[in-house]
Write a protein that holds these residues in place. Structure first.
Motif, PDB file in Angstrom:
ATOM      1  N   GLU A  99      65.857  46.825  76.278  1.00 32.67           N
ATOM      2  CA  GLU A  99      66.431  46.189  77.458  1.00 32.67           C
ATOM      3  C   GLU A  99      65.376  45.383  78.207  1.00 32.67           C
ATOM      4  OE1 GLU A  99      70.168  49.137  78.522  1.00 32.67           O
ATOM      5  OE2 GLU A  99      68.205  49.571  79.410  1.00 32.67           O
ATOM      6  N   ALA A 100      64.172  45.929  78.314  1.00 32.75           N
ATOM      7  CA  ALA A 100      63.101  45.219  79.014  1.00 32.75           C
ATOM      8  C   ALA A 100      62.675  43.957  78.266  1.00 32.75           C
ATOM      9  CB  ALA A 100      61.901  46.137  79.215  1.00 32.75           C
ATOM     10  N   LEU A 101      62.874  43.942  76.947  1.00 32.48           N
ATOM     11  CA  LEU A 101      62.550  42.762  76.146  1.00 32.48           C
ATOM     12  C   LEU A 101      63.581  41.645  76.306  1.00 32.48           C
ATOM     13  CD1 LEU A 101      61.323  44.582  72.930  1.00 32.48           C
ATOM     14  CD2 LEU A 101      59.978  42.912  74.238  1.00 32.48           C
ATOM     15  N   GLY A 102      64.689  41.951  76.955  1.00 31.98           N
ATOM     16  CA  GLY A 102      65.702  40.929  77.200  1.00 31.98           C
ATOM     17  C   GLY A 102      67.023  41.155  76.511  1.00 31.98           C
ATOM     18  N   LEU A 103      67.145  42.245  75.758  1.00 30.18           N
ATOM     19  CA  LEU A 103      68.402  42.536  75.073  1.00 30.18           C
ATOM     20  C   LEU A 103      69.348  43.219  76.055  1.00 30.18           C
ATOM     21  CD1 LEU A 103      69.921  42.327  72.414  1.00 30.18           C
ATOM     22  CD2 LEU A 103      68.986  44.559  71.770  1.00 30.18           C
ATOM     23  N   LYS A 104      69.970  42.407  76.882  1.00 29.47           N
ATOM     24  CA  LYS A 104      70.864  42.903  77.919  1.00 29.47           C
ATOM     25  C   LYS A 104      72.307  42.951  77.405  1.00 29.47           C
ATOM     26  CE  LYS A 104      67.424  42.616  80.935  1.00 29.47           C
ATOM     27  NZ  LYS A 104      66.749  43.814  81.483  1.00 29.47           N
ATOM     28  N   ASP A 105      73.109  43.802  78.024  1.00 33.37           N
ATOM     29  CA  ASP A 105      74.548  43.871  77.755  1.00 33.37           C
ATOM     30  C   ASP A 105      74.877  44.223  76.307  1.00 33.37           C
ATOM     31  OD1 ASP A 105      75.129  43.116  80.427  1.00 33.37           O
ATOM     32  OD2 ASP A 105      74.804  41.005  79.911  1.00 33.37           O
ATOM     33  N   ALA A 106      73.940  44.840  75.609  1.00 33.34           N
ATOM     34  CA  ALA A 106      74.245  45.365  74.285  1.00 33.34           C
ATOM     35  C   ALA A 106      74.828  46.774  74.438  1.00 33.34           C
ATOM     36  CB  ALA A 106      72.993  45.402  73.423  1.00 33.34           C
ATOM     37  N   LYS A 107      75.558  47.192  73.440  1.00 31.68           N
ATOM     38  CA  LYS A 107      76.090  48.557  73.405  1.00 31.68           C
ATOM     39  C   LYS A 107      75.114  49.419  72.614  1.00 31.68           C
ATOM     40  CE  LYS A 107      80.084  51.274  71.832  1.00 31.68           C
ATOM     41  NZ  LYS A 107      81.396  51.208  71.098  1.00 31.68           N
ATOM     42  N   PHE A 108      74.568  50.445  73.247  1.00 35.81           N
ATOM     43  CA  PHE A 108      73.637  51.347  72.583  1.00 35.81           C
ATOM     44  C   PHE A 108      74.379  52.612  72.177  1.00 35.81           C
ATOM     45  CE2 PHE A 108      70.861  48.573  74.963  1.00 35.81           C
ATOM     46  CZ  PHE A 108      69.784  48.382  74.109  1.00 35.81           C
ATOM     47  N   VAL A 109      74.263  52.970  70.898  1.00 33.81           N
ATOM     48  CA  VAL A 109      74.957  54.135  70.357  1.00 33.81           C
ATOM     49  C   VAL A 109      73.923  55.062  69.737  1.00 33.81           C
ATOM     50  CG1 VAL A 109      76.632  54.951  68.660  1.00 33.81           C
ATOM     51  CG2 VAL A 109      77.052  52.799  69.894  1.00 33.81           C
ATOM     52  N   MET A 110      73.916  56.323  70.154  1.00 35.93           N
ATOM     53  CA  MET A 110      73.047  57.322  69.543  1.00 35.93           C
ATOM     54  C   MET A 110      73.672  57.767  68.225  1.00 35.93           C
ATOM     55  SD  MET A 110      70.100  58.805  70.272  1.00 35.93           S
ATOM     56  CE  MET A 110      69.950  58.915  72.070  1.00 35.93           C
ATOM     57  N   GLY A 111      72.850  57.830  67.195  1.00 30.75           N
ATOM     58  CA  GLY A 111      73.374  58.164  65.879  1.00 30.75           C
ATOM     59  C   GLY A 111      74.166  59.452  65.849  1.00 30.75           C
ATOM     60  N   THR A 112      73.654  60.492  66.474  1.00 26.08           N
ATOM     61  CA  THR A 112      74.356  61.779  66.441  1.00 26.08           C
ATOM     62  C   THR A 112      75.691  61.733  67.165  1.00 26.08           C
ATOM     63  OG1 THR A 112      72.833  62.420  68.234  1.00 26.08           O
ATOM     64  CG2 THR A 112      72.397  63.318  66.054  1.00 26.08           C
ATOM     65  N   ASP A 113      75.871  60.812  68.106  1.00 21.53           N
ATOM     66  CA  ASP A 113      77.164  60.672  68.777  1.00 21.53           C
ATOM     67  C   ASP A 113      78.206  60.053  67.852  1.00 21.53           C
ATOM     68  OD1 ASP A 113      76.126  61.730  71.108  1.00 21.53           O
ATOM     69  OD2 ASP A 113      75.687  59.779  72.002  1.00 21.53           O
ATOM     70  N   LEU A 114      77.761  59.234  66.911  1.00 19.86           N
ATOM     71  CA  LEU A 114      78.666  58.578  65.965  1.00 19.86           C
ATOM     72  C   LEU A 114      78.919  59.429  64.732  1.00 19.86           C
ATOM     73  CD1 LEU A 114      80.075  55.879  64.867  1.00 19.86           C
ATOM     74  CD2 LEU A 114      77.831  55.376  63.844  1.00 19.86           C
ATOM     75  N   GLN A 115      77.893  60.119  64.279  1.00 20.31           N
ATOM     76  CA  GLN A 115      77.873  60.623  62.902  1.00 20.31           C
ATOM     77  C   GLN A 115      78.303  62.073  62.729  1.00 20.31           C
ATOM     78  OE1 GLN A 115      73.787  59.632  62.561  1.00 20.31           O
ATOM     79  NE2 GLN A 115      74.158  57.499  61.990  1.00 20.31           N
ATOM     80  N   LEU A 116      78.309  62.863  63.777  1.00 13.41           N
ATOM     81  CA  LEU A 116      78.625  64.286  63.612  1.00 13.41           C
ATOM     82  C   LEU A 116      80.086  64.569  63.940  1.00 13.41           C
ATOM     83  CD1 LEU A 116      75.381  65.888  65.106  1.00 13.41           C
ATOM     84  CD2 LEU A 116      75.928  65.396  62.711  1.00 13.41           C
TER      85      LEU A 116
END
Length: 313
Positions: free
Chosen positions: A94-111
């Motif tokens: 986010e600090a590098l400028g990647l704003k408004d992206a959707k961040f997904v934790m792998g374990t939230d998706l995969q288990l």
């Protein structure tokens, strides 16, 4: 810059160009990249982060998978350790400028059962030999791989399917895994993803970038550290495999329309460049001294990374 040019600049391969052009005509288009949270974010990671920012400008919805479970399977730490690193990585992105992206934790998706069933179905189709070969560039200790590392590429295929994305971004080292996804996902009722591959840039010594070798710049390095590391960087007379030129091409010019090289009048005075190609041509012709090139690169890189250092240190 038009959407197609934004998506394709600074890439080494698009699979396929025809599919990308068709995708760009859709009103909604989604792309993802996955990152193993295994340590500092550095200039190697920033290549794909910059590409995700290009894709945002081209109208894509961007998802970043913080692949904690993948990192665990690839022997990068305990689950608690990699989850802590994943959160740190998100702040860096986010600090590098990647704003408004959707961040997904792998374990939230995969288990969950749907994901696990798809992994098992895919594992019936992919041979152990194919899975092993797909991990050649990304796996740790692949001379004697664990079973978990054979599951890794199959999970990455399932990520693409269940995140519901149209395209996948990764370094060219991800190619074999992406080709598995293109080959096997359609048989499971999912579309083959468009694959956007970026180059693997050199470390500052001109060799493979590695944390253990210490030949990289972390995005959280201080300005003094950036300048000191860049001053020592390998900068041969030629343009091929020159790490300083690679930083300019992949990290500076995507963010600045023009750059200025400040030099004393007795050495020719300031030079202004409106494209990376112009810098490359001047340096290749011997019109620019390596130290001036490194100083200019450090000036702009410090500006790019200033917000990261302030946000995460």
């Amino acid at each position: 810059m038009d959407p197609y040019s934004l998506v394709t600049r600074n890439t080494v391969e698009i699979v396929t160009d025809e599919e990308l052009r068709a995708l760009l005509q859709k009103p909604v288009r989604r792309v993802y990249a996955g990152y193993e949270p295994s340590g500092e974010i550095h200039l190697g990671h920033l290549v794909t982060i910059n590409k995700l920012m290009d894709l945002q400008k081209a109208g894509f919805e961007v998802t970043v998978l913080l692949a904690d479970l993948h990192a665990f399977l690839n022997h990068k730490g305990t689950l608690d350790e990699v989850r802590e690193t994943a959160e740190y990585n998100r702040r860096c992105f986010e600090a590098l400028g990647l704003k408004d992206a959707k961040f997904v934790m792998g374990t939230d998706l995969q288990l969950n059962s749907e994901y696990e069933l798809l992994v098992l179905q895919l594992s019936q189709e992919v041979t152990v030999n194919r899975a092993h070969r797909s991990m050649d560039e990304v796996g740790r200790g692949m001379d004697h791989p664990a079973v978990s590392q054979m599951v890794y590429p199959i999970m990455q295929m399932a990520d693409i399917a269940l995140l519901g994305v149209d395209a996948a971004v990764g370094g060219i080292d991800q190619r074999k895994i992406h080709m598995l996804a293109r080959e096997y996902l359609p048989g499971m009722g999912y579309a083959a993803p468009v694959c956007i591959h970026t180059p693997i840039i050199n470390g500052l010594d001109g060799k493979k970038m590695s944390s253990s070798a210490g030949n990289l710049i972390s995005v959280a390095d201080s300005e003094d550290d950036i300048r000191a590391k860049m001053k020592k960087a390998f900068c041969p007379p030629g343009i091929e495999e020159n790490p300083v030129l690679q930083v300019l091409q992949h990290h500076i010019f995507p963010r600045f329309e023009t750059v200025v090289m400040h030099r004393p009048a007795k050495f020719g005075g300031d030079l202004e460049f409106s494209s990376y190609a112009a810098v490359e041509a001047a340096y290749g012709a011997g019109q620019v001294h390596p130290l001036d090139l490194k100083t200019m690169t450090a000036d702009y890189l410090a500006e790019v990374l200033a917000g990261v250092h302030d946000a995460v240190v």
